[in-house]
Design an enzyme around this catalytic site. Structure first.
Site, PDB file in Angstrom:
ATOM      1  N   ASP A  89       0.748  -0.981   0.022  1.00 45.82           N
ATOM      2  CA  ASP A  89       0.045  -0.033  -0.035  1.00 45.82           C
ATOM      3  C   ASP A  89       0.838   1.323   0.105  1.00 45.82           C
ATOM      4  OD1 ASP A  89      -2.225   1.562   0.283  1.00 45.82           O
ATOM      5  OD2 ASP A  89      -1.677   1.810   2.571  1.00 45.82           O
ATOM      6  N   ASP A  95      -0.108   5.092   0.832  1.00 44.29           N
ATOM      7  CA  ASP A  95      -0.506   5.965   2.095  1.00 44.29           C
ATOM      8  C   ASP A  95      -0.542   5.338   3.593  1.00 44.29           C
ATOM      9  OD1 ASP A  95      -2.413   8.735   0.502  1.00 44.29           O
ATOM     10  OD2 ASP A  95      -1.555   7.005  -0.490  1.00 44.29           O
ATOM     11  N   ASP A 153      -1.481  -0.692   5.836  1.00 43.63           N
ATOM     12  CA  ASP A 153      -1.708  -0.169   7.437  1.00 43.63           C
ATOM     13  C   ASP A 153      -3.180  -0.143   7.581  1.00 43.63           C
ATOM     14  OD1 ASP A 153      -2.112   1.853   5.445  1.00 43.63           O
ATOM     15  OD2 ASP A 153      -2.366   3.275   7.090  1.00 43.63           O
TER      16      ASP A 153
END
Length: 216
Positions: free
Chosen positions: A10, A12, A168
């Site tokens: 991922d 961001d 995250d």
């Protein structure tokens, strides 16, 4: 050598801390619409499902779809011009990517951020340390649909069981599951360990150095 042939990241909250630039662009767009500002912590909770949902969540209750679309257009224009103002890799991320390259592990970034921003940010901060990058577009549905991840793996020439997904958020956990991949959840991003545990996370990394140990 690496335990995996490829790592799908991922963006961001995983590789880049983009929160302040996202919050600034969102609040610029909200102000242009005459709507109340949002705190950075609120924006942190709103991100993860693409910018359309970010603006929908940030907009005042009862705002029309047409007004939300105008706000989104303002946000995109502002963010495209200012997405590197405060954004930076998390400490240890460039070293992690270089170490994975030395281990012979291929890497890709798959994000729900719009595609031009994903490619631009990856080129700016990581250069050739990332082999492929993809964001939201008309070609593939957003995560947690696995389509973008599977397309990235196809480009890398790596089957899903030989790859691991690193993210995250709860969206990343679901994406990995839908793609048939192992998942490592990082705790330095936009969601904390408690939230990730509640959403099914089983393997954690608290630092990029710990993540490298898990992957190698």
């Amino acid at each position: 050598m690496s335990r995996y042939s490829a790592v799908i990241f991922d963006l961001d909250g995983t590789l880049l801390n983009t929160l302040d630039d996202l919050a600034d662009a969102a609040n610029y767009a909200l102000a242009r619409m005459g709507w109340p500002r949002r705190t950075t912590d609120e924006v942190r909770r709103f991100v993860g499902n693409g910018v359309r949902l970010l603006i929908r969540r940030a907009a005042p209750p009862g705002s029309s779809e047409a007004d939300q679309a105008r706000c989104l257009a303002i946000f995109k224009e502002r963010y495209a011009a200012h997405m590197e103002d405060k954004t930076a890799p998390y400490p240890g991320i460039p070293e992690l990517l270089l170490a994975l390259r030395d281990l012979g592990c291929r890497t890709a970034v798959v994000s729900n951020k719009f595609d031009a921003a994903v490619k631009g940010l990856c080129a700016r901060y990581f250069g050739d340390l990332v082999d492929a990058a993809a964001g939201e577009s008309e070609q593939a549905p957003k995560k947690p649909d696995p389509a973008m991840v599977l397309l990235a793996l196809e480009k890398l020439g790596i089957p899903a069981p030989s790859a691991v997904y690193v993210g995250d958020s709860d969206v990343d956990i679901q994406t990995a599951r839908n793609a048939g991949m192992d998942c490592v959840s990082v705790t330095w991003g936009f969601r904390d360990r408690g939230f990730l545990t509640e959403h099914g996370a089983a393997v954690f990394a608290d630092t990029p150095e710990e993540l490298l140990t898990l992957l190698s």
